[in-house]
Motif scaffolding. Structure first.
Motif, mmCIF file in Angstrom:
data_model
loop_
_atom_site.group_PDB
_atom_site.id
_atom_site.type_symbol
_atom_site.label_atom_id
_atom_site.label_comp_id
_atom_site.label_asym_id
_atom_site.label_seq_id
_atom_site.Cartn_x
_atom_site.Cartn_y
_atom_site.Cartn_z
ATOM 1 N N LYS A 1 0.839 -1.203 0.000
ATOM 2 C CA LYS A 1 0.000 0.000 0.000
ATOM 3 C C LYS A 1 0.878 1.259 0.000
ATOM 4 C CE LYS A 1 -3.570 -0.897 2.846
ATOM 5 N NZ LYS A 1 -4.283 -0.729 4.116
ATOM 6 N N HIS A 2 1.920 1.206 0.839
ATOM 7 C CA HIS A 2 2.861 2.322 0.914
ATOM 8 C C HIS A 2 3.491 2.596 -0.446
ATOM 9 C CE1 HIS A 2 6.241 4.795 2.289
ATOM 10 N NE2 HIS A 2 6.997 3.996 1.554
ATOM 11 N N GLU B 1 1.180 4.282 -2.894
ATOM 12 C CA GLU B 1 1.074 5.696 -2.542
ATOM 13 C C GLU B 1 2.326 6.457 -3.026
ATOM 14 O OE1 GLU B 1 -1.143 7.611 -1.569
ATOM 15 O OE2 GLU B 1 0.115 9.366 -1.127
ATOM 16 N N ARG C 1 2.188 7.016 -6.788
ATOM 17 C CA ARG C 1 1.286 8.122 -7.118
ATOM 18 C C ARG C 1 1.952 9.479 -6.827
ATOM 19 N NH1 ARG C 1 -3.247 4.871 -5.565
ATOM 20 N NH2 ARG C 1 -2.839 5.273 -3.379
ATOM 21 N N ARG C 2 2.600 9.523 -5.658
ATOM 22 C CA ARG C 2 3.237 10.770 -5.237
ATOM 23 C C ARG C 2 4.376 11.134 -6.198
ATOM 24 N NH1 ARG C 2 5.199 11.209 1.093
ATOM 25 N NH2 ARG C 2 5.883 13.374 0.935
#
Lengths: 445, 445
Positions: free
Chosen positions: B339-340, B343, B346-347
């Motif tokens: 999950k990290h 993220e 995306r970042r």
């Protein structure tokens, strides 16, 4: 002989019991160095050229692979938990300062993101380097934290020094006997290894001077305190004469101080007497604090440090893990470490006595009585061969450290190194007794 | 010229702005190799012998020391916290999976004494090796955990491979441009470095074949996915042609997969296509998990692994820290890491767009648009020199990564590598804008 045809790769691999790949590597290397030549479709032939010693070829002989300087390390590091390891070089995990380590890891879990996930600085954490220089100052060696570089381990410290200062074919002096991994490491560098006979007070000084003059080594690597494998400690007069000789002859000394915290009373250190002019001091925390939280150090002249830092960047990208150095600093600064080491020293004294007594009943006696630490370097009963015993002990799931893995001159066949902290299981003495009883000593054959 | 007298040690040290010790080392080395000779009391003289390239001498020239492959590493690793580092090669600490790391360290603090204080096995923890081989199996590369050895870092992985397979004077092929530390590392091994021009789809295959035939390198070191510094990714046809050529020409490839977890969609891997016959795969967890909890890996043919294990024992005594490998395995197995990373991906996408836009307004444009990762390899406005800009930026406490530190042929003066995650501070663009405005481009001089 020049013109001789070499065995085929497959044939040679079968004879030597190694993989064809190893042979290909060895042949390639010989060919690259001009020692052999490949003739299209007709195999490999010997040329007339002189060749440097070939470490790869050494490693392919079954005898060398059976019991060589790698043998004890690989057996001990990769053994199953039920295997007994009187030959290994560390304390059992439950002798270590585990409560202090747990506290330090809990602090890391609460600490800064930078400690958790950033790279370390090229010299390693200033906090730990400062702690080391304060300890050195207490001994009388006043140096700046800039003169210290932290490394991944004590072994990596020696490795970096060798990479900076040595080239293939150079000569390095070690004690005979010495820590077997010095030999493995120097072999990896393709260094010529020369041994100086070791006495119960340090190296034999007359021999030392003669060998340095004759062999012109570029380095001498030694342990001053609680020497591995003998447990001996350098006496003040030997220390003085050794440093005088090295200074006069322009020889650089690497003093490995890895057993320092086991000492109950301070003994001479070449690095302190010399002030790091001709001595490089290295050490680590693996023996007394944790071998999992690994970190070593090098203290040296400033001019050497710059080169070591560049090398560490090139080969490890930065200094050791900030988490690791933080945990070590926490344990060293916490009040419990000193108390823990006092307790360990008492426990070791008792253990050395018990094990000496038990070995004595088997006719095995220490060559010298160590002042501290966990090693006993012992002579076996007449005619017994320690390599033979180490091999036989494998069947009993016991790993011993036979004398000749420590000896450059291979003159320690009748010696064995015992780690007293790993001798608490009675099976070790039962197995040894049975093997000694069964063996017909060579002298009576 | 033969017969010429060399400058005195002090004089040379002053001219070169290095320590006399460095000069002594260099002269000693030249003398040992027969390139110069010392005449008692009369200094050093050049002999007529041919000499191998001398890395130590290279390092003493002020130009090389000013901006060389070590420059970015040392500046970035040792910078003060207030210094901005758009040139560094890692994410800011607060982008890392710190909560998962904290959980893992708390688990270590509650865990076994053996994890806390014992040495690791020679290949490193089986748990983490199994985790890696399951990931490889998903890609289609089925290997045994015995074919994996864990190392202290990705850099140490490359270093061990070089130590096993190369000798001084051998030739190694790298991409031009390539990760600057490959050059630093190969220099430390005194290896001849040859570059192959890199395109937006991988190395230029025609040039690759020609160079391999002409220069006979022993290794080719590359990143297939999210190449450092360009951010490019090997295309399937280039991957096929590259592996076919390497196989036909008998060249071994080291594929550094350190940026794997940044990828949003899988791209070709030579190691997977080849099944580790001609490819050695290496990687680490430093870029996506933690650079403090450092660990690398090597996946290779079984025959190579044995030699690598021996070398790691000799030079590091055992595999990486059990604490470290336990923490990495915990984070990888915990549900939050995936999950990290989603993220982070995306970042990063957002950050690449923002920084591309900001740089664009200064006339700085990416050479290729990376599919993922944190690097942008950018062309500067006409006539601007990136080394010059990097030096000027030091006054603004900003560390840039100028193109030529990545280029074997020194043909990337007009390029600069930007790390988008380290470009969130507006001062970086203000400083760049001011420097670009002040600089009179060479072309108009």
């Amino acid at each position: 002989m020049p013109g001789d045809r070499l065995p085929s790769i497959r044939q040679f691999a079968r004879t030597m019991q190694v993989s064809p790949f190893t042979v290909v590597q060895a042949y390639d290397r010989l060919a690259a160095e001009g020692g052999i030549v490949s003739r299209q479709g007709a195999g490999f032939y010997v040329t007339g050229r002189d060749l440097p010693p070939l470490s790869l070829a050494d490693a392919t002989t079954p005898a060398a692979r059976a019991i060589d300087p790698f043998w004890v390390s690989r057996q001990s590091l990769d053994s199953d938990p039920e295997v007994l390891k009187p030959g290994c070089g560390w304390l059992p995990a439950d002798w270590m300062p585990n409560e202090a380590l747990r506290r330090a890891f809990r602090a890391v879990a609460r600490g800064d993101n930078t400690i958790l996930s950033d790279y370390g600085s090229t010299r390693g954490a200033l906090r730990l380097r400062r702690l080391l220089t304060s300890r050195f100052a207490v001994e009388g060696m006043e140096i700046s934290p800039d003169q210290v570089v932290l490394t991944g381990s004590g072994t990596q410290a020696v490795d970096l020094i060798c990479r900076l200062l040595l080239r293939r074919g150079d000569t390095v002096l070690v004690d005979d006997p010495c820590y077997f991994n010095f030999q493995a490491l120097l072999r990896a560098h393709e260094i010529r290894i020369v041994g100086v006979p070791y006495t119960a007070f340090g190296p034999d000084i007359e021999a030392f001077e003669q060998i340095v003059l004759q062999e012109k080594p570029r380095l001498y690597i030694t342990n001053s305190a609680l020497h591995n494998p003998t447990g001996a400690t350098l006496s003040p007069p030997t220390a003085f004469r050794l440093l005088s000789a090295a200074t006069a002859l322009g020889l650089l000394i690497v003093e490995d101080d890895i057993f320092a915290d086991f000492e109950t009373a301070p003994s001479p250190r070449l690095a302190v007497m010399d002030g790091l002019e001709h001595v490089i001091r290295i050490g680590s925390f693996s023996k007394t604090l944790s071998a999992s939280v690994r970190c070593g150090y090098i203290a040296a002249r400033k001019e050497l440090i710059e080169g070591l830092v560049d090398l560490q960047v090139a080969t490890s990208f930065g200094g050791p893990s900030p988490v690791i150095t933080e945990v070590i600093a926490d344990v060293l600064e916490g009040g419990s470490y000193r108390k823990h080491m006092l307790e360990i020293q008492r426990r070791l004294e008792k253990s050395r006595k018990t094990v000496t007594h038990r070995l004595g009943s088997l006719g095995i006696s220490p060559w010298t009585v160590p002042k501290a630490g966990f090693y006993l370097w012992c002579r076996l009963p007449d005619g017994q061969d320690s390599t033979d015993i180490a091999l036989r002990s494998m069947a009993d799931k016991i790993i011993h450290a036979p004398g000749n893995v420590f000896s450059v001159s291979q003159s320690a066949a009748s010696f064995m190194r015992f780690n007293v902290t790993q001798c608490e299981d009675e099976r070790i003495f039962r197995s040894l007794g049975a093997i000694l009883a069964k063996t017909i000593p060579c002298s009576s054959m």
